[in-house]
Scaffold this motif. Structure first.
Motif, short mmCIF file in Angstrom:
data_model
loop_
_atom_site.label_atom_id
_atom_site.label_comp_id
_atom_site.label_asym_id
_atom_site.label_seq_id
_atom_site.Cartn_x
_atom_site.Cartn_y
_atom_site.Cartn_z
N GLU A 134 0.82 -1.22 0.00
CA GLU A 134 0.00 0.00 0.00
C GLU A 134 0.85 1.26 0.00
O GLU A 134 0.35 2.35 -0.27
N ARG A 135 2.16 1.14 0.30
CA ARG A 135 3.05 2.31 0.33
C ARG A 135 3.91 2.37 -0.95
O ARG A 135 4.93 3.06 -0.97
N VAL A 136 3.52 1.65 -1.99
CA VAL A 136 4.30 1.59 -3.24
C VAL A 136 3.51 2.23 -4.38
O VAL A 136 2.30 2.01 -4.50
N ALA A 137 4.20 3.02 -5.21
CA ALA A 137 3.54 3.66 -6.37
C ALA A 137 4.58 3.94 -7.44
O ALA A 137 5.79 3.82 -7.20
N GLY A 138 4.12 4.34 -8.60
CA GLY A 138 5.03 4.78 -9.65
C GLY A 138 5.22 6.28 -9.57
O GLY A 138 4.27 7.02 -9.24
N MET A 139 6.45 6.73 -9.82
CA MET A 139 6.72 8.18 -9.94
C MET A 139 7.61 8.29 -11.16
O MET A 139 8.82 8.14 -11.07
N HIS A 140 6.97 8.50 -12.31
CA HIS A 140 7.67 8.35 -13.59
C HIS A 140 8.04 9.71 -14.17
O HIS A 140 7.18 10.46 -14.66
N PHE A 141 9.34 9.99 -14.12
CA PHE A 141 9.89 11.23 -14.70
C PHE A 141 10.19 10.98 -16.17
O PHE A 141 10.33 9.85 -16.62
N PHE A 142 10.40 12.07 -16.90
CA PHE A 142 10.72 11.95 -18.32
C PHE A 142 12.10 12.53 -18.60
O PHE A 142 12.55 13.44 -17.89
N TYR A 143 12.75 12.01 -19.62
CA TYR A 143 14.10 12.44 -19.97
C TYR A 143 14.07 13.75 -20.76
O TYR A 143 13.30 13.85 -21.71
N PRO A 144 14.91 14.75 -20.45
CA PRO A 144 15.79 14.83 -19.29
C PRO A 144 15.00 15.33 -18.07
O PRO A 144 14.31 16.35 -18.16
N ALA A 145 15.15 14.63 -16.96
CA ALA A 145 14.27 14.86 -15.80
C ALA A 145 14.43 16.25 -15.21
O ALA A 145 13.50 16.76 -14.58
#
Ligand SMILES: NC(=O)c1ccc[n+]([C@@H]2O[C@H](COP(=O)([O-])OP(=O)(O)OC[C@H]3O[C@@H](n4cnc5c(N)ncnc54)[C@H](O)[C@@H]3O)[C@@H](O)[C@H]2O)c1
Length: 284
Positions: A134-145
């Motif tokens: 329950e404490r896990v998620a995606g945090m998806h940055f893009f290049y170049p961040a």
């Protein structure tokens, strides 16, 4: 939840930029890698980014030094004890990411959030090897961040709403624009980007154009700021191939990039990071 300190795991193309972006807004960061040379390259890269800001007059030199000092470059597990959020940015392999999450699960405080920067893999599958899905998620940055504003915040099947709120707030604090998306292979942006990259790579193979010819046309006509082959080399061809395989398995052959990408990867030509990809690069 108040974010006191962030750990970034993996100091490669994305991890180094994410650590810089956090430190720029004065957030304490621990940047970890299994490879000391990657940590050293990340340190030089981040110093270079701070130097550019100073040269542009956007930061004073003492201020840049103070923000750079927010980053601890360390493989020491003790540095993780008081971390509130960990963002993993290790290679795009499920087994490796699960191993990293199991280790973080052991080392971090029970309420700490484990976030993945995965491009396309299942957040839920990663979450379920931990004792805190329950404490896990995606945090998806893009290049170049350090430049791209968008961050996809991905809810796995077990993710608590509070985790999504904390990661969205953290994104805003570092001057990004978070969008919360549901989990599916490739989420939103990589579903679109990978399909178009696959199409242009198949087009190149079919008609025999060079990467340069295609990139030149796309840039000259302002279809995109970078040509697709320049972009692929910068992103890392190993990552592009891993993502293409995940999406091909999920959605079918419209994500098949043709023979050249896997061939380059098999030969160890991964783009800018190895000096050779669709183009030859000067690594210095
Ligand atoms: N490259 C991109 O444009 C891009 C964009 C968005 C998301 N992503 C995703 O970000 C992640 C990282 O991609 P990247 O391009 O930065 O990869 P990269 O290959 O440049 O860097 C990965 C780093 O992780 C390190 N590493 C490997 N195993 C480790 C471990 N067990 N613990 C700590 N460090 C470890 C490696 O030494 C390397 O320095 C992938 O999931 C990728 O899909 C990449």
């Amino acid at each position: 939840m108040y974010v006191k300190k962030v750990a970034v795991i993996g100091a490669g193309t994305m991890g180094a930029d994410i650590a810089y972006t956090l430190a720029l807004t004065n957030i304490p960061v621990v940047l970890r890698d299994v490879d000391d040379s990657a940590l050293k390259r990340a340190q030089e890269h981040i110093q270079g980014l701070f130097a550019q800001r100073v040269a542009k007059g956007r930061l004073t030199a003492p201020d840049a030094d103070q923000r750079f000092a927010r980053i601890v470059f360390s493989g020491d597990p003790a540095a993780l004890q008081d971390v509130s959020v960990a963002i993993e940015a290790v290679p795009e392999k499920m087994a490796l990411k699960q191993k990293v999450f199991q280790e973080l699960d052991r080392l971090l405080p029970p309420l700490a959030i484990l976030a993945t920067n995965t491009s396309a893999l299942s957040v839920t599958e990663m979450a379920r090897v931990t004792s805190r899905p329950e404490r896990v998620a995606g945090m998806h940055f893009f290049y170049p961040a350090h430049m791209m504003k968008l961050v996809e915040i991905i809810a796995g099947s077990d993710t608590e709403p509070d985790v999504l709120k904390t990661l969205s707030r953290l994104s805003e604090e570092i001057r990004k624009i978070p969008v919360v998306v549901k989990e599916c292979p490739g989420f939103v942006v990589n579903r679109v980007l990978t399909a178009s990259m696959a199409e242009v790579m198949r087009f190149k193979a079919e008609y025999g154009y060079s990467a340069q010819e295609i990139d030149d046309v796309i840039v000259r006509h302002q279809i995109a700021p970078l040509g697709p082959f320049t972009l692929a080399d910068a992103l890392g061809l190993d990552i592009a191939w891993d993502v293409a395989q995940t999406l091909q398995a999920a959605y079918g052959d419209r994500f098949d990039p043709g023979p050249e990408l896997p061939q380059l990867v098999a030969e160890g030509h991964l783009g800018v990071k190895t000096g050779q990809g669709f183009y030859t690069h000067n690594r210095s």
